[in-house]
Structure formats: structure tokens, C-alpha cells
Scaffold this active site. Structure first.
Site, PDB file in Angstrom:
ATOM      1  N   SER A 151       1.019  -1.094   0.031  1.00 36.76           N
ATOM      2  CA  SER A 151      -0.066  -0.016  -0.004  1.00 36.76           C
ATOM      3  C   SER A 151       0.756   1.207  -0.207  1.00 36.76           C
ATOM      4  CB  SER A 151      -1.069  -0.097   1.247  1.00 36.76           C
ATOM      5  OG  SER A 151      -1.591   1.342   1.373  1.00 36.76           O
ATOM      6  N   TYR A 164      -2.101   0.346  10.562  1.00 31.83           N
ATOM      7  CA  TYR A 164      -2.410  -0.059   9.228  1.00 31.83           C
ATOM      8  C   TYR A 164      -1.076   0.260   8.467  1.00 31.83           C
ATOM      9  CZ  TYR A 164      -4.014  -0.668   4.331  1.00 31.83           C
ATOM     10  OH  TYR A 164      -4.217  -1.063   2.983  1.00 31.83           O
ATOM     11  N   LYS A 168       1.753  -2.247   6.522  1.00 29.55           N
ATOM     12  CA  LYS A 168       2.276  -2.026   5.018  1.00 29.55           C
ATOM     13  C   LYS A 168       3.789  -1.695   4.986  1.00 29.55           C
ATOM     14  CE  LYS A 168      -1.850  -3.438   3.473  1.00 29.55           C
ATOM     15  NZ  LYS A 168      -1.850  -4.815   2.701  1.00 29.55           N
TER      16      LYS A 168
END
Ligand code: NAP
Length: 260
Positions: A151, A164, A168
Site C-alpha cells: 500500500s 495499518y 504495510k
């Protein structure tokens, strides 16, 4: 195409969104696809129908990639269906259940997101790599590959979903580590790094992203579609990058460019 001749891919989180588009794009190239999902069996069944319509073949396999026993069963069932594993696509992932400022983020949310987005893919890849090494030595497969769906959050700070971003960023190093370790076995490892893609994951922030895109966030001023990512993975899977490993392919409309 006879089943044993088809190359076989395992795509985690293929019931919806980006994973589904990857499965369908691979099917368009004749692949057999193991369609993993966690809880949405109906959606996984829809993906299977689309895979067949696109010219591929498939099998639906429920498994929570955060669980060791599930991961082991996922690989076992994939091999039982197809007798080979040429490609692992680590796509399944989750956003934090709540966007919360990192000064208030709970350890429970950190642990959950890291388990699904980083620990699960890391150990699934470890087990899949061992299988690929053996299958290649036996002459069953020729050019095994691993593709991680990372991402832009690997390098973009979002302070309301720090867990998050950390997961990533970790996946970026996971790509480098496996690329380094597996090259001697002829296994290339790639990371596809989406920008803002129109899926269930981004639906809660749709109006905010609409505004940012209209204001010029990305040089290519539109939402990314799951098919944009599917095409990139299918190009890699077709062998377009044989002398590249550890490579990050941004599929983000150019968001990653530094601009003045
Ligand atoms: P999505 O629409 O929310 O779909 C998530 C998929 O992952 C579903 O198939 C879901 O299965 C599966 N899944 C979730 N947790 C799982 C678990 N523990 N075990 C197995 N499967 C699990 O997400 P998406 O937008 O397509 O995202 C796919 C990947 O791209 C993720 O890794 C995400 O971080 C990454 N990404 C997305 C964007 C974006 O803008 N959308 C941008 C950059 C990166 P069920 O259907 O059974 O729930």
C-alpha cells in the site's frame, strides 16, 4: 486446457475488491485460482463464477490467514485441488475497525491488524516458499513467484490508522527479505503497491477521497479500480519481469511522485 497444465495461483482475500480482480485477471490468462476468503462465502462464490467465465478454473477455500492452522490447511487444500502452486498473491488485508488517533489506538487493534496484514502473510509465504522449492526441485513447476499487495501507506503517514501504516511498511521489508532469500531457488518476489482503489475498504471514506482526488492528489485524477491492480499482477504472473525481484510496482495514478 488440462488441469495439470494450468499454472495454479493462491490469492488470499479473493472474495471481494482487489483480490477478486486479481483472480479474474489471472483466470483470463488461463490460470487455476484458489480463491481464499475469511467469512463472505457468497462473494467468494461470485468470484469463482467470474473466474470460470474469464476462462480459468478455481476452488473456493475458507481460511483466516491470521491463524496458523488455517494457513496450513489453506495450502494443503490448494495443493489437493491443483497439485501445484506457481503463484502466491498475499492480498487479504484489513483496515483498523475504527479510525482512531494514534495517541488513543488500542493494543488490541494493533495486534489484530498486524496479525492479518503482516504476520499472517509472512508465515503463509514461509510455508508456501518451502512448498514451491520442493515442487520446483521435482520439476512440477518452473517459475514460482510471490506477489505481495502492499500500500501507499507503507510510506504515507495516516495518524488515524497507524497500525495499518506499520503493517504495510513491514510488508515492504517482507518483500525485500523474501526476494533476497528465495532468489537462489528461482522464486521472484514482487510488491504491488496500490494507491486509492474503489473497494469496500475505502467506501467509508468515499466522499473525503472524492474531494482529495478532485483537488489533485494524484497526477492521474481518478479513483483506481480493482482491475488496475489485477492487470499489474497478471502482467507479473505472465513473466513480464524475469530479471527483477524485490521490485515495488506502484499502481496509484502517480501518487508516490514527489511534486512541487
Ligand atoms: P476489501 O474490499 O475490504 O476486501 C478484503 C478481502 O480480504 C476480502 O476478500 C476479505 O474476505 C479478505 N480478508 C480480510 N481479512 C481476512 C483474513 N483474516 N483471512 C482471509 N481473508 C481475509 O479490501 P481491498 O480494498 O480489496 O484490499 C485488498 C488488499 O489491498 C489489502 O491488503 C489492502 O490493504 C490493500 N490495499 C487496498 C487499497 C484500497 O484503496 N482499497 C489501497 C492500498 C492497498 P471476506 O470477503 O470473507 O471478508
Amino acid at each position: 486446457m488440462s488441469e495439470s497444465k494450468r499454472q495454479a495461483a493462491l490469492v488470499t482475500g479473493a472474495s471481494r475488491g482487489i483480490g477478486r480482480a486479481i483472480a479474474v485477471a489471472l483466470a483470463g490468462q488461463g490460470w487455476a485460482v484458489a480463491i481464499n476468503y475469511q467469512s463472505n462465502a457468497a462473494a467468494a462464490g461470485d468470484t469463482l463464477a467470474q473466474v470460470r467465465a474469464a476462462g480459468g478454473t478455481g476452488a473456493v477455500i475458507q481460511a483466516d490467514i491470521a491463524g496458523a492452522a488455517d494457513r496450513e490447511r489453506l495450502l494443503r487444500e490448494t495443493l489437493a485441488h491443483f497439485g501445484r502452486l506457481d503463484l502466491l498473491v498475499n492480498n487479504a488485508g484489513m483496515a483498523p475497525r475504527q479510525r482512531i488517533d494514534m495517541l488513543q489506538m488500542s493494543e488490541a487493534s494493533y495486534d489484530e491488524v498486524m496479525a492479518v496484514n503482516l504476520k499472517g502473510p509472512f508465515f503463509l509465504t514461509q510455508a508456501a516458499a518451502r512448498i514451491m522449492i520442493d515442487l520446483r526441485a521435482a520439476g512440477t513447476i518452473d517459475t514460482p513467484m510471490i506477489v505481495n499487495i502492499g500500500s501507499m501507506s507503507a510510506y504515507t503517514s495516516s495518524t488515524s490508522r497507524a497500525e495499518y501504516c506499520l503493517s504495510k511498511a513491514g510488508m515492504g521489508m517482507m518483500t525485500a527479505l523474501y526476494a533476497d532469500r528465495l532468489a537462489e531457488y528461482g522464486i521472484n518476489v514482487y510488491e504491488v503497491r496500490p494507491g486509492i482503489i474503489d473497494t469496500d475498504m475505502t467506501s467509508a471514506a468515499k466522499s473525503r477521497y472524492d474531494k482529495r482526488i478532485a483537488e489533485g492528489l494524484a497526477p492521474i485524477a481518478r479513483w483506481g479500480q480493482p482491475e488496475d491492480v489485477g492487470r499489474a499482477v497478471a502482467a507479473i504472473a505472465a513473466g513480464a519481469l524475469p530479471f527483477s525481484t524485490g521490485e515495488v510496482i506502484n499502481v496509484d495514478g502517480g501518487i508516490h511522485l514527489q511534486r512541487l
